[in-house]
Every structure is written in structure tokens, then in C-alpha cells.
Design a protein around this motif. Structure first.
Motif, mmCIF file in Angstrom:
data_model
loop_
_atom_site.group_PDB
_atom_site.id
_atom_site.type_symbol
_atom_site.label_atom_id
_atom_site.label_comp_id
_atom_site.label_asym_id
_atom_site.label_seq_id
_atom_site.Cartn_x
_atom_site.Cartn_y
_atom_site.Cartn_z
ATOM 1 N N SER A 168 -1.572 3.198 -9.223
ATOM 2 C CA SER A 168 -1.833 1.854 -8.710
ATOM 3 C C SER A 168 -1.963 0.834 -9.841
ATOM 4 O O SER A 168 -2.764 0.985 -10.752
ATOM 5 N N LEU A 169 -1.116 -0.185 -9.768
ATOM 6 C CA LEU A 169 -1.182 -1.389 -10.595
ATOM 7 C C LEU A 169 -0.801 -2.555 -9.700
ATOM 8 O O LEU A 169 -0.131 -2.355 -8.670
ATOM 9 N N PRO A 170 -1.176 -3.779 -10.044
ATOM 10 C CA PRO A 170 -0.855 -4.912 -9.161
ATOM 11 C C PRO A 170 0.606 -4.988 -8.763
ATOM 12 O O PRO A 170 0.920 -5.240 -7.593
ATOM 13 N N VAL A 171 1.532 -4.769 -9.693
ATOM 14 C CA VAL A 171 2.948 -4.894 -9.357
ATOM 15 C C VAL A 171 3.378 -3.826 -8.360
ATOM 16 O O VAL A 171 4.161 -4.104 -7.442
ATOM 17 N N PHE A 172 2.862 -2.602 -8.489
ATOM 18 C CA PHE A 172 3.256 -1.541 -7.566
ATOM 19 C C PHE A 172 2.581 -1.714 -6.208
ATOM 20 O O PHE A 172 3.209 -1.481 -5.161
ATOM 21 N N ASP A 173 1.322 -2.129 -6.200
ATOM 22 C CA ASP A 173 0.647 -2.394 -4.922
ATOM 23 C C ASP A 173 1.405 -3.467 -4.147
ATOM 24 O O ASP A 173 1.522 -3.393 -2.910
ATOM 25 N N ARG A 174 1.938 -4.444 -4.850
ATOM 26 C CA ARG A 174 2.653 -5.550 -4.214
ATOM 27 C C ARG A 174 4.063 -5.141 -3.791
ATOM 28 O O ARG A 174 4.453 -5.304 -2.634
ATOM 29 N N GLU A 175 4.840 -4.605 -4.711
ATOM 30 C CA GLU A 175 6.258 -4.349 -4.446
ATOM 31 C C GLU A 175 6.489 -3.134 -3.554
ATOM 32 O O GLU A 175 7.398 -3.141 -2.723
ATOM 33 N N PHE A 176 5.679 -2.096 -3.718
ATOM 34 C CA PHE A 176 5.881 -0.904 -2.904
ATOM 35 C C PHE A 176 5.402 -1.115 -1.470
ATOM 36 O O PHE A 176 5.672 -0.287 -0.598
ATOM 37 N N GLY A 177 4.693 -2.233 -1.239
ATOM 38 C CA GLY A 177 4.381 -2.606 0.136
ATOM 39 C C GLY A 177 5.575 -3.230 0.838
ATOM 40 O O GLY A 177 5.676 -3.185 2.066
ATOM 41 N N LYS A 178 6.510 -3.793 0.055
ATOM 42 C CA LYS A 178 7.713 -4.409 0.619
ATOM 43 C C LYS A 178 8.888 -3.441 0.638
ATOM 44 O O LYS A 178 9.752 -3.526 1.523
ATOM 45 N N TYR A 179 8.933 -2.568 -0.336
ATOM 46 C CA TYR A 179 10.032 -1.605 -0.460
ATOM 47 C C TYR A 179 9.439 -0.199 -0.415
ATOM 48 O O TYR A 179 8.614 0.159 -1.254
ATOM 49 N N GLN A 180 9.858 0.579 0.548
ATOM 50 C CA GLN A 180 9.329 1.936 0.707
ATOM 51 C C GLN A 180 10.076 2.883 -0.230
ATOM 52 O O GLN A 180 10.720 3.837 0.186
ATOM 53 N N CYS A 181 9.958 2.594 -1.522
ATOM 54 C CA CYS A 181 10.724 3.346 -2.515
ATOM 55 C C CYS A 181 9.891 4.409 -3.213
ATOM 56 O O CYS A 181 10.364 5.049 -4.155
ATOM 57 N N GLY A 182 8.646 4.583 -2.771
ATOM 58 C CA GLY A 182 7.802 5.578 -3.396
ATOM 59 C C GLY A 182 6.385 5.492 -2.880
ATOM 60 O O GLY A 182 6.099 4.798 -1.899
ATOM 61 N N LYS A 183 5.502 6.210 -3.554
ATOM 62 C CA LYS A 183 4.097 6.255 -3.175
ATOM 63 C C LYS A 183 3.230 5.797 -4.341
ATOM 64 O O LYS A 183 3.491 6.132 -5.504
ATOM 65 N N VAL A 184 2.195 5.035 -4.025
ATOM 66 C CA VAL A 184 1.242 4.553 -5.019
ATOM 67 C C VAL A 184 -0.043 5.365 -4.893
ATOM 68 O O VAL A 184 -0.646 5.415 -3.826
ATOM 69 N N TYR A 185 -0.449 6.017 -5.968
ATOM 70 C CA TYR A 185 -1.648 6.848 -5.906
ATOM 71 C C TYR A 185 -2.770 6.253 -6.753
ATOM 72 O O TYR A 185 -2.542 5.538 -7.719
ATOM 73 N N GLN A 186 -3.991 6.562 -6.348
ATOM 74 C CA GLN A 186 -5.168 6.219 -7.139
ATOM 75 C C GLN A 186 -5.868 7.473 -7.630
ATOM 76 O O GLN A 186 -6.521 7.454 -8.671
ATOM 77 N N ARG A 187 -5.721 8.575 -6.889
ATOM 78 C CA ARG A 187 -6.309 9.851 -7.291
ATOM 79 C C ARG A 187 -5.187 10.866 -7.473
ATOM 80 O O ARG A 187 -4.314 11.003 -6.611
ATOM 81 N N ILE A 188 -5.207 11.586 -8.572
ATOM 82 C CA ILE A 188 -4.137 12.550 -8.818
ATOM 83 C C ILE A 188 -4.161 13.692 -7.819
ATOM 84 O O ILE A 188 -3.141 14.359 -7.612
ATOM 85 N N THR A 189 -5.289 13.899 -7.161
ATOM 86 C CA THR A 189 -5.365 14.956 -6.151
ATOM 87 C C THR A 189 -4.467 14.669 -4.954
ATOM 88 O O THR A 189 -4.123 15.582 -4.199
ATOM 89 N N ASP A 190 -4.065 13.400 -4.778
ATOM 90 C CA ASP A 190 -3.226 13.018 -3.633
ATOM 91 C C ASP A 190 -1.739 13.147 -3.915
ATOM 92 O O ASP A 190 -0.922 13.016 -3.006
ATOM 93 N N THR A 191 -1.364 13.384 -5.152
ATOM 94 C CA THR A 191 0.050 13.286 -5.520
ATOM 95 C C THR A 191 0.921 14.382 -4.908
ATOM 96 O O THR A 191 2.087 14.149 -4.601
#
Length: 455
Positions: free
Chosen positions: A370-393
Motif C-alpha cells: 500500500s502506497l498512495p499511488v497504488f491505493d488510488r490507481e488500483f481502485g480504478k484498474y483491477q490490475c492487481g492487489k494492494v496489501y498491507q500485511r504480508i500474511t494476506d499475499t
């Protein structure tokens, strides 16, 4: 670390003439461009490579002072009109040294060392001292370009007498709130002074452009944005990694490529992979040769059986084949307070990630921290997943795999709509060409202001 002079390589025609005793010195500008790039990664910097290739296509004469070292490969040629001059990294990273110690003092110090140590060889030939280069060579250029704070500080110094238009290419940003040492504060002072004389700036997106203007009180109309990204690739899937590393066909490859450090989650990768289903493996590809200590660390990672190491640097023309052989891309950026370039500069990453743009251009679904650019852009483009905890990857990889074609198509769409650098680079080269041909700053400002900004 001291580098002998014999390692200094040049393709500069004027330097070759000097070495041959042909001392013809042009003192009037002849539409040549000088670029000062203070890093050894010019071959793997997507923006710089695309810029030099674009200028070569336009038959523009460009001289490039760039660093060597750090285990990076020597750059492959960019074109007949692009002349490369490699100098040791230490030459570029002390611009405040050249300001604080006058040339007579530097010359006296150099002469004294030579007398005391007759066999001593210096890091760089005297002709490249900023005073000598600025006085004798800078006038032959119509534009002088500096890359990042170290580069623009040196560009401003060598331009002291030539008074040519300055252009700033900004990849790494200094944030005033994070500066702690005297050297960092002095570098910011030099950068700010150079920006007062700068006619044109290239940065990656509107967010970083606004931050640049805030930090340096710069005119937004003088900035052009070009994402750090490759031009359209036109290459399908490959088997490069499976064939070169012996990865079984049933394994799904998650690719990390780039520098391995604390800010790129180096110390969390082994734990992260432990949360992944067995079918997924991680490949770490490094852009430069590694030292003995890091090599031992990588060996331990490979002994897990889940991580493969691609330790041989590749020239830029082969990187697409490597990336296209992966199934997913990993961009685990982690802002840390180690250096001025690993804090807010990383937090406000914007479109300055070469790995993310390369993954998207190849259609790889991505796993990103999670970084501002990924939180913003990956909400518009479903091109991947944004994680905050590595246990979720691990679960995120499995979810993307279930609808892989959709995520891959979205990655391509993300690249085409947000990261494709062609239009922005054409615009920048047009302004650079006009500035080189006319030296008219006002014309550049008005032209930049009238054109729409690039995302």
C-alpha cells in the motif's frame, strides 16, 4: 574507493580530438546537448534510455556524463549521435565539494598529492573538473541537462560562464522536512539555486510535479510529466526464467526485479513467500552484480526451495523477455528513514516505478504494498492487489489466479491509459529541441502552459 584514470571511457568526439592532439575547441553553441546523469544505471533507467533513443532518432548530438560502478553493466549504445562519457560515481556525489573548495585550492591539493605520491592516479582527469569543463567546454552546448539533485547542482556549476538554458530531470526528490546532515542541507541549497535558473523540468506525474513545485517554489508551467515506463513492447509470453533457472512448468512465477534493500522489503521476502500456496515461487532478478555479503544472503534465500535468484544483469534490450516470462509482478516498496531518497520520496512514488510499469506493459497482474499511488490507481484498474500485511499475499495471489485473464487485461489497460510514456516523451523532446535551437525560455514556458499535462 579509488578508480584509476585508465578506467575512464569516452565516446566524446571532442575529448578524442584532445587526446590525439587535435585541439579544435568550439566555443559557440551548435545545438549540442549535455546531460549530467550521476548514477551508474543509465542503461536500466527506462526514462533515460527512452529519452536518449528518442533524441538519437531525431539525429540530435548529445554528450552524456554518467557514473560507472556499483556492479552495473556498461550501457549498450543508444545511437550514433549519443556520446557517452563514464566517470566514477564519486565524481558526481559531492557537488558541494566543488563549491566549497575553489579550483585553485583543488588544483593545489591535487598537485601536492601527486608530488607526495608520484604513482597516484586520480578518480577523474583534470579536464572534467567542473571549473575546467565549464570554462573550456560548456559553451559548445546549447542546453545543459542535470538529472536529480546531484546532477542539476553540477550542471548549474559548469554552466556558470556558458549561461545556457538549464533543464532538470527529476527522479529522486529531496523533502526539506527529512534533511538532517549538513551535506543534505547544502545539496538542497544548491538544488534550489539551480532551479531559479532552470527553464524546463521533467518529472513523472502531476502529484510529483505539485510536490516539486511546493518544495522548490517552482513554476508549474515549466514542468512536463513523463511516467517512468518502457515504450509499447509488442512482445508475447516467453519462457526465459523457466529455461534459465530450471523452474518447473507447474510453478507460478512471481517476479521481483530491481535493487534489493530495506526499502524494497528485502528482509520480509522469505517470510512473505512462506504464506503462499506451494504452486507459487518468487524469482528475484537484480540489475547489477552483487557483493559477497549479499550473495551469501541470496544463497540462503534460494535454499528455501521457494525462491530463485536471477543474479546475472541483463542489457536493457533483454529485460522485456525476462519480465514477460513471469506470471505475476511484485512491488513491495517500503518507505524507511535510512536516506533522503527512501522516505517521502518513496511514499509519494507516483508513476516513477520502472518495475510496475514494466509489469503492466507485459500484462502481469501485480502484488503491491500500500502506497498512495497504488491505493488510488488500483481502485480504478483491477490490475492487481494492494496489501498491507504480508500474511494476506498468498490469498491475494490465489484470487488473482482464479480470474487471471481479467487481471492481465486490466494491467494492459493501466499501462495504455496511465503509464504509456510516448506522448509525454514526444512533448518533452519537442520542447528540448526547441530550447536547444532557440534558447528562448519564454517560448518554452508558454508552450508548456498551453498543452495539457500528462498523468
Amino acid at each position: 574507493m579509488t578508480h584509476p584514470v585508465k578506467k575512464v571511457m569516452t565516446t566524446f568526439p571532442q575529448v578524442q580530438q584532445c587526446l590525439l592532439g587535435q585541439n579544435h575547441l568550439r566555443t559557440t553553441k551548435d545545438n549540442h546537448i549535455l546531460i549530467i546523469h550521476p548514477h551508474p544505471d543509465i542503461d536500466s533507467n527506462l526514462t533515460m534510455a527512452f529519452l536518449l533513443e528518442s533524441l538519437a532518432e531525431r539525429k540530435m548530438e548529445v554528450d552524456v556524463l554518467h557514473a560507472y560502478g556499483g556492479g552495473f553493466l556498461s550501457p549498450t549504445p543508444f545511437g550514433e549521435t549519443i556520446h557517452l562519457q563514464s566517470l566514477p560515481y564519486s565524481f558526481f556525489v559531492r557537488p558541494y565539494f566543488y563549491y566549497q573548495r575553489s579550483f585553485p585550492k583543488r588544483l593545489l591539493h591535487r598537485t601536492g598529492l601527486k608530488l607526495l605520491h608520484s604513482g597516484r592516479q586520480f578518480d577523474y582527469p583534470l579536464k572534467f573538473d567542473p571549473f575546467v569543463f565549464g570554462l573550456l567546454h560548456a559553451r559548445r552546448y546549447s542546453v545543459i541537462v542535470g538529472v536529480d539533485p546531484f546532477g542539476i547542482a553540477l550542471a548549474d556549476l559548469v554552466n556558470k560562464w556558458a549561461k545556457r538554458p538549464l533543464v532538470y530531470i527529476s527522479f529522486e526528490m529531496l523533502f526539506a522536512d527529512e534533511l538532517v546532515s549538513e551535506d543534505e542541507l547544502e545539496l538542497r541549497k544548491l538544488e534550489r539555486a539551480a532551479c531559479e535558473r532552470t527553464s524546463l523540468v521533467l518529472t513523472q506525474d502531476d502529484e510529483r510535479a505539485d510536490l516539486f513545485c511546493r518544495e522548490l517554489s517552482f513554476d508549474r508551467h515549466k514542468i512536463i510529466t513523463v511516467p517512468v515506463a518502457p515504450p509499447p513492447l509488442g512482445l508475447g509470453k516467453s519462457n526465459y526464467l523457466r529455461e534459465s533457472l530450471g523452474i518447473p512448468s507447474h510453478k507460478r512465477i512471481v517476479l521481483f526485479c530491481g535493487n534489493l534493500d530495506a526499502w524494497s522489503s528485502r528482509d520480509q521476502l522469505a517470510e512473505m513467500v512462506s504464506y503462499w500456496p506451494e504452486k507459487y515461487c518468487l524469482v528475484i532478478h537484480l540489475p547489477s552484480k552483487v557483493n559477497k555479503r549479499l550473495a551469501r544472503y541470496l544463497k540462503r534465500l534460494s535454499e528455501t526451495g521457494r525462491i530463485y535468484i536471477s543474479s546475472h544483469p541483463l542489457p536493457r534490450e533483454n529485460m522485456t523477455q525476462l519480465i514477460a516470462s513471469a506470471d505475476f509482478g511484485l512491488a513491495p516498496y517500503l518507505p524507511v528513514p535510512d536516506h533522503w531518497w527512501t522516505g517521502d520520496n518513496l511514499h509519494y512514488l507516483g508513476f516513477s516505478s520502472s518495475k510496475v510499469s514494466s509489469f503492466a506493459a507485459c500484462g502481469l497482474p501485480m502484488l503491491v504494498r500500500s502506497l498512495p499511488v497504488f491505493d488510488r490507481e488500483f481502485g480504478k484498474y483491477q490490475c492487481g492487489k494492494v496489501y498491507q500485511r504480508i500474511t494476506d499475499t498468498g490469498q491475494m495471489l490465489a484470487e488473482m489466479d482464479q480470474n487471471y485473464a481479467y487481471y492481465s487485461d486490466e494491467a494492459h489497460r493501466f499501462y495504455q491509459e496511465r503509464l504509456n510514456p510516448v506522448q509525454g516523451m514526444r512533448k518533452f523532446c519537442n520542447h528540448l529541441s526547441r530550447l536547444a535551437g532557440t534558447g528562448m525560455e519564454n517560448e518554452i514556458v508558454e508552450s508548456c502552459a498551453s498543452a495539457p499535462s500528462q498523468a
